[in-house]
Design a protein around this motif. Structure first.
Motif, PDB file in Angstrom:
ATOM      1  N   LYS A 169       0.836  -1.201   0.000  1.00 17.17           N
ATOM      2  CA  LYS A 169       0.000   0.000   0.000  1.00 17.17           C
ATOM      3  C   LYS A 169       0.874   1.255   0.000  1.00 17.17           C
ATOM      4  CE  LYS A 169      -3.566   2.239   2.806  1.00 17.17           C
ATOM      5  NZ  LYS A 169      -4.374   2.129   4.028  1.00 17.17           N
ATOM      6  N   ALA A 170       1.916   1.265   0.818  1.00 19.01           N
ATOM      7  CA  ALA A 170       2.824   2.414   0.888  1.00 19.01           C
ATOM      8  C   ALA A 170       3.522   2.636  -0.450  1.00 19.01           C
ATOM      9  CB  ALA A 170       3.851   2.213   1.997  1.00 19.01           C
ATOM     10  N   GLU A 171       3.958   1.575  -1.100  1.00 17.38           N
ATOM     11  CA  GLU A 171       4.612   1.700  -2.398  1.00 17.38           C
ATOM     12  C   GLU A 171       3.655   2.292  -3.433  1.00 17.38           C
ATOM     13  OE1 GLU A 171       6.055  -2.251  -3.152  1.00 17.38           O
ATOM     14  OE2 GLU A 171       7.985  -1.829  -2.206  1.00 17.38           O
ATOM     15  N   GLU A 172       2.397   1.880  -3.385  1.00 17.83           N
ATOM     16  CA  GLU A 172       1.394   2.433  -4.297  1.00 17.83           C
ATOM     17  C   GLU A 172       1.181   3.927  -4.032  1.00 17.83           C
ATOM     18  OE1 GLU A 172      -2.016  -0.094  -3.587  1.00 17.83           O
ATOM     19  OE2 GLU A 172      -1.661  -1.146  -5.478  1.00 17.83           O
ATOM     20  N   GLN A 173       1.147   4.309  -2.761  1.00 18.75           N
ATOM     21  CA  GLN A 173       0.958   5.715  -2.407  1.00 18.75           C
ATOM     22  C   GLN A 173       2.128   6.567  -2.883  1.00 18.75           C
ATOM     23  OE1 GLN A 173       0.314   5.239   1.804  1.00 18.75           O
ATOM     24  NE2 GLN A 173      -1.916   5.347   1.574  1.00 18.75           N
ATOM     25  N   VAL A 174       3.328   6.066  -2.718  1.00 18.04           N
ATOM     26  CA  VAL A 174       4.510   6.810  -3.177  1.00 18.04           C
ATOM     27  C   VAL A 174       4.475   6.942  -4.693  1.00 18.04           C
ATOM     28  CG1 VAL A 174       7.029   6.721  -3.408  1.00 18.04           C
ATOM     29  CG2 VAL A 174       5.961   6.218  -1.199  1.00 18.04           C
ATOM     30  N   ALA A 175       4.152   5.856  -5.388  1.00 19.00           N
ATOM     31  CA  ALA A 175       4.119   5.875  -6.844  1.00 19.00           C
ATOM     32  C   ALA A 175       3.074   6.852  -7.381  1.00 19.00           C
ATOM     33  CB  ALA A 175       3.855   4.470  -7.381  1.00 19.00           C
ATOM     34  N   SER A 176       1.976   7.012  -6.654  1.00 17.45           N
ATOM     35  CA  SER A 176       0.911   7.905  -7.128  1.00 17.45           C
ATOM     36  C   SER A 176       1.045   9.325  -6.573  1.00 17.45           C
ATOM     37  CB  SER A 176      -0.458   7.334  -6.765  1.00 17.45           C
ATOM     38  OG  SER A 176      -0.653   7.330  -5.368  1.00 17.45           O
ATOM     39  N   GLY A 177       2.110   9.584  -5.808  1.00 14.85           N
ATOM     40  CA  GLY A 177       2.354  10.920  -5.280  1.00 14.85           C
ATOM     41  C   GLY A 177       1.555  11.244  -4.028  1.00 14.85           C
ATOM     42  N   GLU A 178       0.992  10.237  -3.376  1.00 11.10           N
ATOM     43  CA  GLU A 178       0.204  10.445  -2.160  1.00 11.10           C
ATOM     44  C   GLU A 178       1.084  10.379  -0.918  1.00 11.10           C
ATOM     45  OE1 GLU A 178      -3.387   8.034  -1.833  1.00 11.10           O
ATOM     46  OE2 GLU A 178      -3.065   7.477  -3.925  1.00 11.10           O
ATOM     47  N   CYS A 179       2.145  11.147  -0.903  1.00 13.89           N
ATOM     48  CA  CYS A 179       3.041  11.100   0.245  1.00 13.89           C
ATOM     49  C   CYS A 179       3.567  12.503   0.528  1.00 13.89           C
ATOM     50  CB  CYS A 179       4.190  10.128  -0.006  1.00 13.89           C
ATOM     51  SG  CYS A 179       5.103  10.472  -1.511  1.00 13.89           S
ATOM     52  N   ILE A 180       4.219  12.653   1.660  1.00 13.99           N
ATOM     53  CA  ILE A 180       4.826  13.928   2.020  1.00 13.99           C
ATOM     54  C   ILE A 180       6.301  13.684   2.317  1.00 13.99           C
ATOM     55  CG2 ILE A 180       2.667  14.884   2.908  1.00 13.99           C
ATOM     56  CD1 ILE A 180       3.691  14.345   5.743  1.00 13.99           C
ATOM     57  N   SER A 181       7.066  14.742   2.295  1.00  5.10           N
ATOM     58  CA  SER A 181       8.504  14.625   2.563  1.00  5.10           C
ATOM     59  C   SER A 181       8.746  14.332   4.041  1.00  5.10           C
ATOM     60  CB  SER A 181       9.218  15.917   2.177  1.00  5.10           C
ATOM     61  OG  SER A 181       8.875  16.945   3.092  1.00  5.10           O
ATOM     62  N   ASN A 182       9.933  13.852   4.343  1.00  8.43           N
ATOM     63  CA  ASN A 182      10.313  13.604   5.733  1.00  8.43           C
ATOM     64  C   ASN A 182      10.267  14.891   6.547  1.00  8.43           C
ATOM     65  OD1 ASN A 182      10.717  10.878   5.394  1.00  8.43           O
ATOM     66  ND2 ASN A 182      12.918  11.073   5.010  1.00  8.43           N
ATOM     67  N   GLU A 183      10.705  15.994   5.957  1.00 12.04           N
ATOM     68  CA  GLU A 183      10.683  17.277   6.660  1.00 12.04           C
ATOM     69  C   GLU A 183       9.255  17.699   6.998  1.00 12.04           C
ATOM     70  OE1 GLU A 183      12.995  19.304   8.095  1.00 12.04           O
ATOM     71  OE2 GLU A 183      14.275  17.586   7.715  1.00 12.04           O
ATOM     72  N   ASP A 184       8.318  17.507   6.056  1.00 15.20           N
ATOM     73  CA  ASP A 184       6.921  17.842   6.323  1.00 15.20           C
ATOM     74  C   ASP A 184       6.351  16.948   7.418  1.00 15.20           C
ATOM     75  OD1 ASP A 184       6.837  19.883   4.476  1.00 15.20           O
ATOM     76  OD2 ASP A 184       5.862  18.689   2.917  1.00 15.20           O
ATOM     77  N   ALA A 185       6.672  15.666   7.366  1.00 18.31           N
ATOM     78  CA  ALA A 185       6.176  14.738   8.390  1.00 18.31           C
ATOM     79  C   ALA A 185       6.716  15.128   9.762  1.00 18.31           C
ATOM     80  CB  ALA A 185       6.577  13.312   8.038  1.00 18.31           C
ATOM     81  N   LYS A 186       8.006  15.428   9.824  1.00 16.97           N
ATOM     82  CA  LYS A 186       8.627  15.821  11.090  1.00 16.97           C
ATOM     83  C   LYS A 186       7.983  17.097  11.631  1.00 16.97           C
ATOM     84  CE  LYS A 186      12.990  17.618  12.786  1.00 16.97           C
ATOM     85  NZ  LYS A 186      14.347  18.020  12.400  1.00 16.97           N
ATOM     86  N   SER A 187       7.772  18.066  10.759  1.00 17.31           N
ATOM     87  CA  SER A 187       7.155  19.318  11.163  1.00 17.31           C
ATOM     88  C   SER A 187       5.749  19.093  11.707  1.00 17.31           C
ATOM     89  CB  SER A 187       7.117  20.273   9.969  1.00 17.31           C
ATOM     90  OG  SER A 187       6.482  21.462  10.312  1.00 17.31           O
ATOM     91  N   ARG A 188       4.984  18.248  11.051  1.00 21.79           N
ATOM     92  CA  ARG A 188       3.615  17.955  11.503  1.00 21.79           C
ATOM     93  C   ARG A 188       3.609  17.268  12.867  1.00 21.79           C
ATOM     94  NH1 ARG A 188       0.191  15.833   6.252  1.00 21.79           N
ATOM     95  NH2 ARG A 188       0.712  17.570   4.884  1.00 21.79           N
ATOM     96  N   VAL A 189       4.503  16.308  13.050  1.00 19.50           N
ATOM     97  CA  VAL A 189       4.555  15.585  14.323  1.00 19.50           C
ATOM     98  C   VAL A 189       4.970  16.522  15.452  1.00 19.50           C
ATOM     99  CG1 VAL A 189       5.807  13.789  15.597  1.00 19.50           C
ATOM    100  CG2 VAL A 189       4.940  13.310  13.306  1.00 19.50           C
ATOM    101  N   LEU A 190       6.012  17.306  15.234  1.00 16.27           N
ATOM    102  CA  LEU A 190       6.474  18.227  16.271  1.00 16.27           C
ATOM    103  C   LEU A 190       5.414  19.276  16.595  1.00 16.27           C
ATOM    104  CD1 LEU A 190      10.221  18.716  15.275  1.00 16.27           C
ATOM    105  CD2 LEU A 190       9.273  17.249  17.067  1.00 16.27           C
TER     106      LEU A 190
END
Length: 55
Positions: free
Chosen positions: A13-34
């Motif tokens: 599922k994750a590979e499909e999401q990455v392939a279709s552009g349904e993901c965010i960068s590590n920096e965005d994820a880190k910013s959201r979590v913090l």
């Protein structure tokens, strides 16, 4: 065996999401979590600053 199949399903599922552009960068994820940590646990500000300094 069921746990392994479930993990493989999640990876697929994750590979499909990455392939279709349904993901965010590590920096965005880190910013959201913090940001969420600071919102939900304002007293965690010192810890969040230390974690941010490490990365």
């Amino acid at each position: 065996m069921q746990e392994r199949l479930a993990l493989l399903g999640e990876l697929y599922k994750a590979e499909e999401q990455v392939a279709s552009g349904e993901c965010i960068s590590n920096e965005d994820a880190k910013s959201r979590v913090l940001s969420r940590l600071l919102t939900d646990f304002p007293e965690s500000g010192r810890i969040v600053s230390e974690v941010d300094a490490l990365h």
